[in-house]
Design a protein around this motif. Sequence first.
Motif, mmCIF file in Angstrom:
data_model
loop_
_atom_site.group_PDB
_atom_site.id
_atom_site.type_symbol
_atom_site.label_atom_id
_atom_site.label_comp_id
_atom_site.label_asym_id
_atom_site.label_seq_id
_atom_site.Cartn_x
_atom_site.Cartn_y
_atom_site.Cartn_z
ATOM 1 N N ARG A 1 98.955 -6.142 -31.947
ATOM 2 C CA ARG A 1 97.542 -6.278 -32.324
ATOM 3 C C ARG A 1 96.618 -6.058 -31.130
ATOM 4 O O ARG A 1 96.986 -6.250 -29.978
ATOM 5 C CB ARG A 1 97.284 -7.670 -32.894
ATOM 6 C CG ARG A 1 98.145 -8.027 -34.082
ATOM 7 C CD ARG A 1 97.943 -7.104 -35.277
ATOM 8 N NE ARG A 1 96.637 -7.276 -35.872
ATOM 9 C CZ ARG A 1 96.382 -8.160 -36.831
ATOM 10 N NH1 ARG A 1 97.328 -8.942 -37.307
ATOM 11 N NH2 ARG A 1 95.164 -8.258 -37.316
ATOM 12 N N LYS B 1 94.432 -4.418 -38.530
ATOM 13 C CA LYS B 1 95.081 -3.168 -38.131
ATOM 14 C C LYS B 1 94.364 -1.945 -38.687
ATOM 15 O O LYS B 1 94.306 -0.921 -38.016
ATOM 16 C CB LYS B 1 96.547 -3.178 -38.545
ATOM 17 C CG LYS B 1 97.381 -4.106 -37.687
ATOM 18 C CD LYS B 1 98.851 -3.960 -38.007
ATOM 19 C CE LYS B 1 99.636 -4.907 -37.122
ATOM 20 N NZ LYS B 1 100.363 -4.213 -36.094
ATOM 21 N N GLY C 1 99.574 -8.956 -28.503
ATOM 22 C CA GLY C 1 100.886 -9.330 -29.013
ATOM 23 C C GLY C 1 100.986 -9.076 -30.496
ATOM 24 O O GLY C 1 99.975 -8.881 -31.178
ATOM 25 N N ASP C 2 102.182 -9.039 -31.004
ATOM 26 C CA ASP C 2 102.443 -8.750 -32.412
ATOM 27 C C ASP C 2 101.834 -7.396 -32.791
ATOM 28 O O ASP C 2 101.422 -7.185 -33.919
ATOM 29 C CB ASP C 2 101.891 -9.871 -33.308
ATOM 30 C CG ASP C 2 102.407 -9.788 -34.745
ATOM 31 O OD1 ASP C 2 103.553 -9.342 -34.935
ATOM 32 O OD2 ASP C 2 101.661 -10.168 -35.662
ATOM 33 N N MET D 1 100.256 -15.024 -29.904
ATOM 34 C CA MET D 1 100.439 -13.880 -30.798
ATOM 35 C C MET D 1 101.823 -13.267 -30.638
ATOM 36 O O MET D 1 102.389 -12.784 -31.606
ATOM 37 C CB MET D 1 99.354 -12.817 -30.528
ATOM 38 C CG MET D 1 97.982 -13.195 -31.039
ATOM 39 S SD MET D 1 97.862 -13.306 -32.831
ATOM 40 C CE MET D 1 98.103 -11.599 -33.303
ATOM 41 N N SER D 2 102.368 -13.292 -29.437
ATOM 42 C CA SER D 2 103.686 -12.686 -29.217
ATOM 43 C C SER D 2 104.796 -13.504 -29.881
ATOM 44 O O SER D 2 105.882 -12.997 -30.125
ATOM 45 C CB SER D 2 103.971 -12.506 -27.734
ATOM 46 O OG SER D 2 104.068 -13.754 -27.092
ATOM 47 N N ARG D 3 104.512 -14.758 -30.199
ATOM 48 C CA ARG D 3 105.515 -15.614 -30.864
ATOM 49 C C ARG D 3 105.404 -15.559 -32.386
ATOM 50 O O ARG D 3 106.154 -16.230 -33.074
ATOM 51 C CB ARG D 3 105.357 -17.063 -30.409
ATOM 52 C CG ARG D 3 105.753 -17.260 -28.942
ATOM 53 C CD ARG D 3 105.798 -18.723 -28.573
ATOM 54 N NE ARG D 3 104.530 -19.401 -28.674
ATOM 55 C CZ ARG D 3 103.668 -19.581 -27.673
ATOM 56 N NH1 ARG D 3 103.937 -19.074 -26.493
ATOM 57 N NH2 ARG D 3 102.555 -20.241 -27.860
ATOM 58 N N ARG D 4 104.485 -14.787 -32.899
ATOM 59 C CA ARG D 4 104.292 -14.695 -34.357
ATOM 60 C C ARG D 4 105.412 -13.923 -34.997
ATOM 61 O O ARG D 4 106.011 -13.087 -34.506
ATOM 62 C CB ARG D 4 102.974 -14.000 -34.686
ATOM 63 C CG ARG D 4 101.811 -14.890 -34.464
ATOM 64 C CD ARG D 4 100.512 -14.216 -34.841
ATOM 65 N NE ARG D 4 100.586 -13.364 -35.996
ATOM 66 C CZ ARG D 4 100.273 -13.736 -37.246
ATOM 67 N NH1 ARG D 4 99.839 -14.922 -37.471
ATOM 68 N NH2 ARG D 4 100.356 -12.916 -38.267
ATOM 69 N N LEU E 1 96.100 -14.700 -41.008
ATOM 70 C CA LEU E 1 96.025 -15.138 -39.627
ATOM 71 C C LEU E 1 94.808 -16.040 -39.422
ATOM 72 O O LEU E 1 93.680 -15.654 -39.731
ATOM 73 C CB LEU E 1 95.927 -13.926 -38.696
ATOM 74 C CG LEU E 1 95.715 -14.217 -37.222
ATOM 75 C CD1 LEU E 1 96.903 -14.985 -36.648
ATOM 76 C CD2 LEU E 1 95.499 -12.928 -36.461
ATOM 77 N N GLN F 1 97.575 -14.178 -26.017
ATOM 78 C CA GLN F 1 98.733 -13.280 -25.931
ATOM 79 C C GLN F 1 100.032 -14.031 -26.151
ATOM 80 O O GLN F 1 100.899 -13.587 -26.895
ATOM 81 C CB GLN F 1 98.789 -12.585 -24.568
ATOM 82 C CG GLN F 1 97.907 -11.397 -24.440
ATOM 83 C CD GLN F 1 98.055 -10.718 -23.088
ATOM 84 O OE1 GLN F 1 98.301 -11.364 -22.068
ATOM 85 N NE2 GLN F 1 97.864 -9.411 -23.077
ATOM 86 N N GLU G 1 95.275 -10.746 -45.236
ATOM 87 C CA GLU G 1 95.847 -11.305 -44.022
ATOM 88 C C GLU G 1 95.555 -12.797 -43.934
ATOM 89 O O GLU G 1 94.466 -13.239 -44.244
ATOM 90 C CB GLU G 1 95.244 -10.581 -42.823
ATOM 91 C CG GLU G 1 95.847 -10.995 -41.520
ATOM 92 C CD GLU G 1 95.237 -10.201 -40.391
ATOM 93 O OE1 GLU G 1 94.264 -10.695 -39.817
ATOM 94 O OE2 GLU G 1 95.742 -9.111 -40.104
#
Length: 178
Positions: free
Chosen positions: A146, A107, A143-144, A175-178, A43, A172, A41
């Motif tokens: 996660r 995850k 978000g995403d 992460m939601s824009r990823r 990130l 949030q 990952e």
Amino acid sequence: MPASAVTPAAAILVLLLATGLVACGPSDSAAGPAGTAASRETLDRCALLSDEEVSAAIGAHHGGHAGDLERPSVWGGEGCRWTAVAVLEITGYGNWSDAIDLAVFDKSREPWYRAQAEGEPVDGLGAGALYDESTGELWFECGDGRFCAIKAHTASGDGRQQLAQGLAKLVQGRMSRR
């Protein structure tokens, strides 16, 4: 004994050595720990909060860093820690520096971390968000798809929950824009 003759014991030894060397080498397989999707990952958890946002929360700080042995974070490599430059002397406890820990859990380990989440329900961060007043930990869907946590290590408990919630909303959104 001719050079081409190999005893059964020598053959077993060669086989064991070859197996050991293969097992110790790099893995491209998704089945092994070195090859899991979570370990690859990319990130950058430390990029989810800006220096300015963290400074507003805890003052001047040493910058965010992923957990390592020299400067551990609460959640190891799944987290990022920002530690304040200011050191306070707290009677009975010694020196203290405020800090913020942020985790975006891999995850593959989310179920375990979800089971660790404790606290009272929190409004405004989605279903299942919990805040533990005794630890300053806020657990939330970030978000995403996660699961995340923020720990606000502050010398004063005043405003700690609001601080954690404000930072969680920023995470949030990013992460939601990823």
